[in-house]
Design a protein around this motif. Sequence first.
Motif, short mmCIF file in Angstrom:
data_model
loop_
_atom_site.label_atom_id
_atom_site.label_comp_id
_atom_site.label_asym_id
_atom_site.label_seq_id
_atom_site.Cartn_x
_atom_site.Cartn_y
_atom_site.Cartn_z
N ARG A 1 0.82 -1.21 0.00
CA ARG A 1 0.00 0.00 0.00
C ARG A 1 0.85 1.25 0.00
NH1 ARG A 1 -4.91 -1.45 4.28
NH2 ARG A 1 -5.84 -3.14 3.03
N GLU A 2 1.90 1.26 0.82
CA GLU A 2 2.77 2.43 0.84
C GLU A 2 3.51 2.57 -0.48
OE1 GLU A 2 6.44 4.42 3.42
OE2 GLU A 2 5.60 2.48 4.03
N SER A 3 3.91 1.45 -1.08
CA SER A 3 4.59 1.48 -2.37
C SER A 3 3.68 2.07 -3.44
CB SER A 3 5.00 0.06 -2.78
OG SER A 3 5.53 0.03 -4.07
N ILE A 4 2.42 1.67 -3.47
CA ILE A 4 1.46 2.21 -4.43
C ILE A 4 1.29 3.71 -4.23
CG2 ILE A 4 -0.99 2.25 -5.03
CD1 ILE A 4 -0.97 -0.82 -4.63
N ALA A 5 1.13 4.11 -2.98
CA ALA A 5 0.96 5.54 -2.68
C ALA A 5 2.18 6.34 -3.10
CB ALA A 5 0.67 5.73 -1.20
N MET A 6 3.37 5.79 -2.84
CA MET A 6 4.59 6.50 -3.18
C MET A 6 4.73 6.67 -4.69
SD MET A 6 8.58 5.52 -2.42
CE MET A 6 8.44 5.71 -0.63
N MET A 7 4.54 5.59 -5.45
CA MET A 7 4.66 5.67 -6.91
C MET A 7 3.62 6.62 -7.50
SD MET A 7 7.30 3.94 -7.74
CE MET A 7 7.94 4.63 -6.21
N ALA A 8 2.43 6.58 -6.95
CA ALA A 8 1.37 7.48 -7.44
C ALA A 8 1.74 8.93 -7.20
CB ALA A 8 0.05 7.14 -6.76
N LEU A 9 2.26 9.23 -6.03
CA LEU A 9 2.57 10.62 -5.70
C LEU A 9 3.84 11.11 -6.40
CD1 LEU A 9 1.55 10.68 -1.93
CD2 LEU A 9 0.30 11.60 -3.90
N VAL A 10 4.75 10.19 -6.70
CA VAL A 10 5.90 10.57 -7.53
C VAL A 10 5.41 11.02 -8.91
CG1 VAL A 10 7.87 9.65 -8.82
CG2 VAL A 10 7.67 9.21 -6.37
N MET A 11 4.53 10.21 -9.51
CA MET A 11 3.96 10.59 -10.81
C MET A 11 3.15 11.87 -10.71
SD MET A 11 2.79 6.79 -12.13
CE MET A 11 2.22 7.37 -13.74
N ALA A 12 2.51 12.05 -9.56
CA ALA A 12 1.64 13.21 -9.37
C ALA A 12 2.41 14.52 -9.24
CB ALA A 12 0.76 13.01 -8.14
N LEU A 13 3.72 14.46 -8.98
CA LEU A 13 4.50 15.69 -8.93
C LEU A 13 4.39 16.46 -10.25
CD1 LEU A 13 7.79 14.63 -7.10
CD2 LEU A 13 6.00 16.14 -6.22
N GLN A 14 4.42 15.72 -11.36
CA GLN A 14 4.28 16.38 -12.65
C GLN A 14 2.87 16.92 -12.85
OE1 GLN A 14 5.81 13.68 -15.75
NE2 GLN A 14 7.60 15.00 -15.84
N ALA A 15 1.87 16.12 -12.43
CA ALA A 15 0.48 16.59 -12.56
C ALA A 15 0.27 17.85 -11.74
CB ALA A 15 -0.48 15.49 -12.11
N LEU A 16 0.88 17.92 -10.56
CA LEU A 16 0.76 19.11 -9.72
C LEU A 16 1.39 20.32 -10.40
CD1 LEU A 16 -0.18 20.13 -6.92
CD2 LEU A 16 2.12 19.62 -6.07
N ALA A 17 2.53 20.09 -11.08
CA ALA A 17 3.21 21.18 -11.77
C ALA A 17 2.41 21.69 -12.96
CB ALA A 17 4.60 20.71 -12.24
N ILE A 18 1.48 20.89 -13.44
CA ILE A 18 0.62 21.30 -14.56
C ILE A 18 -0.67 21.92 -14.07
CG2 ILE A 18 -0.71 20.44 -16.53
CD1 ILE A 18 1.48 18.20 -16.73
N ASP A 19 -1.40 21.19 -13.25
CA ASP A 19 -2.77 21.58 -12.92
C ASP A 19 -2.87 22.69 -11.88
OD1 ASP A 19 -3.78 19.71 -14.73
OD2 ASP A 19 -3.68 18.10 -13.26
N ALA A 20 -1.87 22.79 -11.01
CA ALA A 20 -1.91 23.89 -10.03
C ALA A 20 -1.75 25.24 -10.71
CB ALA A 20 -0.82 23.69 -8.98
N MET A 21 -1.22 25.23 -11.94
CA MET A 21 -1.01 26.47 -12.69
C MET A 21 -2.30 27.04 -13.28
SD MET A 21 2.20 27.11 -12.53
CE MET A 21 2.22 26.35 -10.92
N LEU A 22 -3.28 26.15 -13.50
CA LEU A 22 -4.44 26.55 -14.32
C LEU A 22 -5.15 27.81 -13.81
CD1 LEU A 22 -5.89 23.02 -15.20
CD2 LEU A 22 -4.39 24.48 -16.57
#
Length: 431
Positions: free
Chosen positions: A27-48
């Motif tokens: 579970r922690e591994s899944i959460a970590m990998m998801a949030l690593v990928m989400a760093l890029q999504a945050l850099a995109i969508d927080a800008m909108l």
Amino acid sequence: MGDLVQMTGMSANNESFPQRVRAIGERESIAMMALVMALQALAIDAMLPALGNIASDLAVTDPNERQLVVGSFMLASGFASLVPGSLADRYGRRPILLGCIAIYIVFSLACAVATSFDMLLTMRVLQALGCGGLAVLPSAIIRDRFSGDQMAKQMSIIAVVFLVVPMLAPSIGQVVLLFAGWRWIFVMLAVVGCAMATWVAIRLPETLDPAHRQPIHASSIVINMVSAAMNRQSIGYVIGGAVTFGALIGYVNSSQQLVAEHFGAGTLFPLLFGLSAMMMAVANFSNSRIVERFGARRVSHTAVIVFIFVGATQVWFASRPDETLWQFMPLMITNMILIGFIGANFNSISLQPFARTAGTASSMQAFVRMVLGSLVGIAIGQAYDGSAYPLALALLATGIIALLAVLFSEKGKLFRRVHPPGTPRPIVIEH
């Protein structure tokens, strides 16, 4: 004694990879990998929500030019994804991932102090070039451990967590704007990056089997890249995923103008954007529950066909002069739900032929998805004409292209159930 961790998922007695370390649970591994990928999504969508503020502050006159804050980042991320996979196949997943996060932090801070729009775009490109591995390495780490429909299930679960970020990011950006300027959004990215780097450094073990380490030779990298690109079973799914992803990026690029301004959603825009992302998360959660029963191919092929019909409906509504927000959003959300069923399954199917070179294959595939998807998305965004018609037409066209690409990979046969050789290789935990 608790369970024993084995980093490759091989048996505890296999001498080719004897190292056993204390590791995180699944579970922690899944959460970590998801949030690593989400760093890029945050850099995109927080800008909108901040695009208008950025344009005003940095004297941007063309209203569509502001979209380049998002589009340039995504396009550069695509080119950057070519490098980290090969490095990770040689040196391991963990050190390359930490290096990518470090670059993300540094250039987030550089964006915060940009004094012109050109400088901001340059820093965004450098930020993306440095952190390209954030999209590549989680897939390679998952491929180290799983294959087939089991991998599709894991990727779907990761996508559920990952999609929480696009759901919340515009609202996070809006909150920052209430108390500070747009530059503080980039400071926030750097702080989140520091938190992720600390988590990865402390908790993430190495998943690459030393027996699978690849030499860093230009010829071997090129051979592995060409092999991944020329694999017929894989490439159709890569292209199909890229163009549907491009349609999604086209919506993201123009969403602030289309939803907030054209349809008059105003301050409801972050909530509607979050609702769309939430429904994609629901789709990925549902996919994780059904994919092992029906198979990744059956689920994703059905989703592509329905995507085409929904796209055609979008074109019909968009061609009418009186289309409303409440006609547009349900159809757009339906398209995003279908992308949720397409993305993780296409990704897992396309990586299935590659075990020893999962990092390189993941890099090549991420390159195609990001570059082709970004170019499609930028084109859709720049075609915005004050209506939903260009986006609707693009949704229909990309659905048809995706179906044709899948038919190429499957030699004209849809809905097959393929059982790959071997079994999933879970990491077990030693306490």
